[in-house]
Design a protein around this motif. Structure first.
Motif, PDB file in Angstrom:
ATOM      1  N   ILE A  28       0.821  -1.115   0.040  1.00  0.00           N
ATOM      2  CA  ILE A  28       0.001  -0.036  -0.023  1.00  0.00           C
ATOM      3  C   ILE A  28       0.905   1.238   0.108  1.00  0.00           C
ATOM      4  O   ILE A  28       1.419   1.431   0.868  1.00  0.00           O
ATOM      5  CB  ILE A  28      -0.831  -0.069   1.132  1.00  0.00           C
ATOM      6  N   ALA A  29       0.656   2.070  -1.100  1.00  0.00           N
ATOM      7  CA  ALA A  29       1.681   3.381  -1.053  1.00  0.00           C
ATOM      8  C   ALA A  29       0.623   4.320  -1.744  1.00  0.00           C
ATOM      9  O   ALA A  29       1.042   5.000  -2.768  1.00  0.00           O
ATOM     10  CB  ALA A  29       2.790   2.770  -2.057  1.00  0.00           C
ATOM     11  N   THR A  30      -0.337   4.700  -0.990  1.00  0.00           N
ATOM     12  CA  THR A  30      -1.256   5.842  -1.455  1.00  0.00           C
ATOM     13  C   THR A  30      -0.965   7.170  -1.089  1.00  0.00           C
ATOM     14  O   THR A  30      -1.672   7.828  -1.719  1.00  0.00           O
ATOM     15  CB  THR A  30      -2.554   5.157  -1.077  1.00  0.00           C
ATOM     16  N   GLY A  31      -0.117   7.253  -0.274  1.00  0.00           N
ATOM     17  CA  GLY A  31       0.416   8.783   0.169  1.00  0.00           C
ATOM     18  C   GLY A  31      -0.726   9.481   0.933  1.00  0.00           C
ATOM     19  O   GLY A  31      -1.708   8.939   1.551  1.00  0.00           O
ATOM     20  N   GLY A  32      -0.553  10.740   0.950  1.00  0.00           N
ATOM     21  CA  GLY A  32      -1.495  11.616   1.872  1.00  0.00           C
ATOM     22  C   GLY A  32      -2.202  12.534   1.125  1.00  0.00           C
ATOM     23  O   GLY A  32      -1.742  12.985  -0.094  1.00  0.00           O
ATOM     24  N   ARG A  33      -3.158  13.279   1.662  1.00  0.00           N
ATOM     25  CA  ARG A  33      -3.942  14.353   1.052  1.00  0.00           C
ATOM     26  C   ARG A  33      -4.032  15.557   2.107  1.00  0.00           C
ATOM     27  O   ARG A  33      -3.975  15.294   3.199  1.00  0.00           O
ATOM     28  CB  ARG A  33      -5.275  13.987   0.742  1.00  0.00           C
ATOM     29  N   PRO A  34      -3.784  16.721   1.649  1.00  0.00           N
ATOM     30  CA  PRO A  34      -3.960  17.690   2.612  1.00  0.00           C
ATOM     31  C   PRO A  34      -4.935  17.836   3.355  1.00  0.00           C
ATOM     32  O   PRO A  34      -6.426  17.429   3.164  1.00  0.00           O
ATOM     33  CB  PRO A  34      -4.043  19.175   1.610  1.00  0.00           C
ATOM     34  N   ARG A  35      -5.001  18.246   4.639  1.00  0.00           N
ATOM     35  CA  ARG A  35      -5.985  18.053   5.814  1.00  0.00           C
ATOM     36  C   ARG A  35      -6.665  19.476   5.855  1.00  0.00           C
ATOM     37  O   ARG A  35      -5.879  20.525   5.727  1.00  0.00           O
ATOM     38  CB  ARG A  35      -5.487  17.791   7.068  1.00  0.00           C
ATOM     39  N   TYR A  36      -7.861  19.653   6.036  1.00  0.00           N
ATOM     40  CA  TYR A  36      -8.645  20.915   6.303  1.00  0.00           C
ATOM     41  C   TYR A  36      -9.136  20.802   7.626  1.00  0.00           C
ATOM     42  O   TYR A  36      -9.726  19.518   8.200  1.00  0.00           O
ATOM     43  CB  TYR A  36      -9.721  21.014   5.318  1.00  0.00           C
ATOM     44  N   ILE A  47      -7.452  27.321   0.009  1.00  0.00           N
ATOM     45  CA  ILE A  47      -6.519  26.213  -0.794  1.00  0.00           C
ATOM     46  C   ILE A  47      -5.336  25.544  -0.139  1.00  0.00           C
ATOM     47  O   ILE A  47      -5.305  25.677   1.186  1.00  0.00           O
ATOM     48  CB  ILE A  47      -5.870  27.123  -1.862  1.00  0.00           C
ATOM     49  N   SER A  48      -4.758  24.648  -0.449  1.00  0.00           N
ATOM     50  CA  SER A  48      -3.702  23.865  -0.039  1.00  0.00           C
ATOM     51  C   SER A  48      -2.335  24.080  -0.818  1.00  0.00           C
ATOM     52  O   SER A  48      -2.640  24.829  -1.745  1.00  0.00           O
ATOM     53  CB  SER A  48      -3.907  22.372   0.249  1.00  0.00           C
ATOM     54  N   SER A  49      -1.364  23.760  -0.483  1.00  0.00           N
ATOM     55  CA  SER A  49      -0.124  23.957  -1.079  1.00  0.00           C
ATOM     56  C   SER A  49      -0.187  23.166  -2.392  1.00  0.00           C
ATOM     57  O   SER A  49       0.420  23.427  -3.583  1.00  0.00           O
ATOM     58  CB  SER A  49       1.169  23.235  -0.305  1.00  0.00           C
ATOM     59  N   ASP A  50      -1.164  22.143  -2.417  1.00  0.00           N
ATOM     60  CA  ASP A  50      -1.258  21.556  -3.762  1.00  0.00           C
ATOM     61  C   ASP A  50      -1.884  22.491  -4.932  1.00  0.00           C
ATOM     62  O   ASP A  50      -1.678  22.353  -6.267  1.00  0.00           O
ATOM     63  CB  ASP A  50      -2.333  20.201  -3.795  1.00  0.00           C
ATOM     64  N   ASP A  51      -2.622  23.378  -4.529  1.00  0.00           N
ATOM     65  CA  ASP A  51      -3.211  24.495  -5.229  1.00  0.00           C
ATOM     66  C   ASP A  51      -2.364  25.762  -5.494  1.00  0.00           C
ATOM     67  O   ASP A  51      -2.884  26.094  -6.487  1.00  0.00           O
ATOM     68  CB  ASP A  51      -4.728  24.867  -4.684  1.00  0.00           C
ATOM     69  N   LEU A  52      -1.577  26.087  -4.639  1.00  0.00           N
ATOM     70  CA  LEU A  52      -0.881  27.291  -4.615  1.00  0.00           C
ATOM     71  C   LEU A  52      -0.267  27.836  -6.081  1.00  0.00           C
ATOM     72  O   LEU A  52      -0.467  28.619  -6.634  1.00  0.00           O
ATOM     73  CB  LEU A  52       0.171  27.301  -3.511  1.00  0.00           C
ATOM     74  N   PHE A  53       0.397  26.639  -6.788  1.00  0.00           N
ATOM     75  CA  PHE A  53       1.055  26.939  -8.091  1.00  0.00           C
ATOM     76  C   PHE A  53       0.145  26.797  -9.241  1.00  0.00           C
ATOM     77  O   PHE A  53       0.543  27.145 -10.320  1.00  0.00           O
ATOM     78  CB  PHE A  53       2.257  26.031  -8.220  1.00  0.00           C
ATOM     79  N   VAL A 155      -1.946  22.325   7.760  1.00  0.00           N
ATOM     80  CA  VAL A 155      -1.885  21.793   9.148  1.00  0.00           C
ATOM     81  C   VAL A 155      -1.672  20.393   8.893  1.00  0.00           C
ATOM     82  O   VAL A 155      -1.853  19.736   9.906  1.00  0.00           O
ATOM     83  CB  VAL A 155      -3.232  22.357   9.468  1.00  0.00           C
ATOM     84  N   GLY A 156      -1.067  19.836   7.791  1.00  0.00           N
ATOM     85  CA  GLY A 156      -0.672  18.389   8.075  1.00  0.00           C
ATOM     86  C   GLY A 156      -1.776  17.834   6.919  1.00  0.00           C
ATOM     87  O   GLY A 156      -2.189  18.434   6.022  1.00  0.00           O
ATOM     88  N   ARG A 157      -1.280  16.487   6.566  1.00  0.00           N
ATOM     89  CA  ARG A 157      -1.821  15.531   5.612  1.00  0.00           C
ATOM     90  C   ARG A 157      -2.426  14.412   6.288  1.00  0.00           C
ATOM     91  O   ARG A 157      -1.679  13.926   7.186  1.00  0.00           O
ATOM     92  CB  ARG A 157      -0.925  15.339   4.457  1.00  0.00           C
ATOM     93  N   ASP A 158      -3.460  14.107   5.730  1.00  0.00           N
ATOM     94  CA  ASP A 158      -4.096  12.687   6.335  1.00  0.00           C
ATOM     95  C   ASP A 158      -3.728  11.438   5.275  1.00  0.00           C
ATOM     96  O   ASP A 158      -3.867  11.681   3.917  1.00  0.00           O
ATOM     97  CB  ASP A 158      -5.835  12.778   6.345  1.00  0.00           C
ATOM     98  N   PRO A 159      -3.575  10.344   5.907  1.00  0.00           N
ATOM     99  CA  PRO A 159      -3.236   9.210   4.931  1.00  0.00           C
ATOM    100  C   PRO A 159      -4.621   9.023   4.245  1.00  0.00           C
ATOM    101  O   PRO A 159      -5.711   8.740   4.497  1.00  0.00           O
ATOM    102  CB  PRO A 159      -3.017   8.000   5.930  1.00  0.00           C
ATOM    103  N   ASP A 160      -4.172   8.680   2.888  1.00  0.00           N
ATOM    104  CA  ASP A 160      -5.137   8.467   1.990  1.00  0.00           C
ATOM    105  C   ASP A 160      -5.554   6.872   1.938  1.00  0.00           C
ATOM    106  O   ASP A 160      -5.142   6.195   0.834  1.00  0.00           O
ATOM    107  CB  ASP A 160      -4.931   9.024   0.473  1.00  0.00           C
TER     108      ASP A 160
END
Length: 320
Positions: A28-36, A47-53, A155-160
């Motif tokens: 399992i290597a599904t990574g994390g997603r930004p936490r709100y 937004i999150s850092s994924d969206d900034l650029f 504020v962190g990332r949650d496991p996906d």
């Protein structure tokens, strides 16, 4: 052989199908997603850092909620580009890193234009008719609000891992963090493994996940016995003044080896590239944490200064 049943989401007409995959082992290597945070307006307007650029327009006056390296790095480079950037910090900077070094970074950033609101927590975000975002927040003394063009949560990332059916497979997770509990990347189910941001006690860094996957593959199929080391991993925080670290922070070293066994060597320094432009004194700092009980072995090294990441690479080899 083992079979994993997973639901796949198809494009319109939006239906689920089930597919059975058979294998001897699963990773399992599904990574994390930004936490709100669970506050009004956070997911709707921020937004999150994924969206900034990906923003099609300039960020304008920006608020970065959180004290992670993501928040500090983003606020730092926007300040350098001339934008008004503020960081809202609930408690400490760079949790998990050496706190003395972290505070030096915060002090440097504040002196060079980045604003800080600490301690503080947002309570509500609302969108005004002007298009600006009004952030209501509370401190230890009052409640207040301010208006921003962009609000970014770091504020962190949650496991996906939701929807994988880990509970049905018997894979144990941490009830609080929802991360998978592993021992050398092996979960509580012997034929299921996990690597990357989703494992409890790991490091949320892409190169760490890649290396853990490599070593796991070599152990499973190449006859290797080398485990992944999650302690002596060189890492850099790319704030306006870089912070390079490898090994234990002073706090973690004291907790691990005992305060009476720890000795710290430290010094301010002035790098050569700062001598000609006469940059300020006492802004670059190095700290070496030593375990006296183990023949004075160096167990942690921390550097705040220009190109700290490049400097740390060589020392990391020595620490390993």
């Amino acid at each position: 052989m083992y079979t994993w049943t997973n639901k796949w989401f198809l494009p319109p007409p939006f239906q689920f199908i089930e597919r059975n995959v058979t294998a001897r082992r699963f990773v399992i290597a599904t990574g994390g997603r930004p936490r709100y945070p669970d506050i009004p307006g956070a997911k709707e307007y921020c937004i999150s850092s994924d969206d900034l650029f990906w923003k099609p327009d300039a960020p304008g006056k920006s608020l970065f909620v959180g004290a992670s390296y993501v928040a500090l790095e983003c606020a730092g480079f926007l300040t350098g580009l001339g934008y008004d950037a503020t960081v809202m910090v609930r408690s400490i900077l760079l949790r998990g890193y050496d706190q003395q070094m972290s505070e030096l970074i915060g002090k440097y950033m504040e002196e060079h234009g980045t604003k800080f609101i600490r301690p503080a927590e947002p309570t509500k975000i609302e969108k005004l008719e002007s298009g600006k975002l009004r952030v209501h927040y509370k401190t230890d003394k009052e409640t207040a609000f301010d208006d921003f063009d962009t609000v970014l949560f770091a504020v962190g990332r949650d496991p996906d891992v939701k929807g994988l059916g880990l509970d049905k497979a018997g894979v144990k997770v941490n009830d609080k963090s929802h991360k998978i509990i592993v021992r050398q990347e092996q979960t509580s189910v012997p034929h299921i493994y996990a690597v990357g941001d989703i494992i409890e006690g790991g490091l949320e860094l892409t190169p760490v996940a890649i290396q853990a996957g490599r070593l796991l593959a070599r152990r499973l199929y190449g006859g290797s016995t080398i485990p992944m080391d999650y302690v002596f991993v060189p890492t850099t925080v790319f704030t306006p003044i870089e912070y390079g670290a490898c090994g234990y922070s002073e706090e973690d070293a004291i907790a691990k080896f005992g305060e009476c066994n720890i000795e710290v060597f430290h010094s301010f320094f002035k790098p050569l590239e700062w001598t000609v432009p006469h940059r300020p004194e006492n802004e670059c700092y190095a700290k070496m944490v030593v375990n006296k009980d183990d023949f004075s072995r160096v167990v942690g090294l921390h550097i705040v200064g220009p190109n700290a990441g490049e400097v740390m690479q060589g020392y990391a080899v020595a620490l390993k």
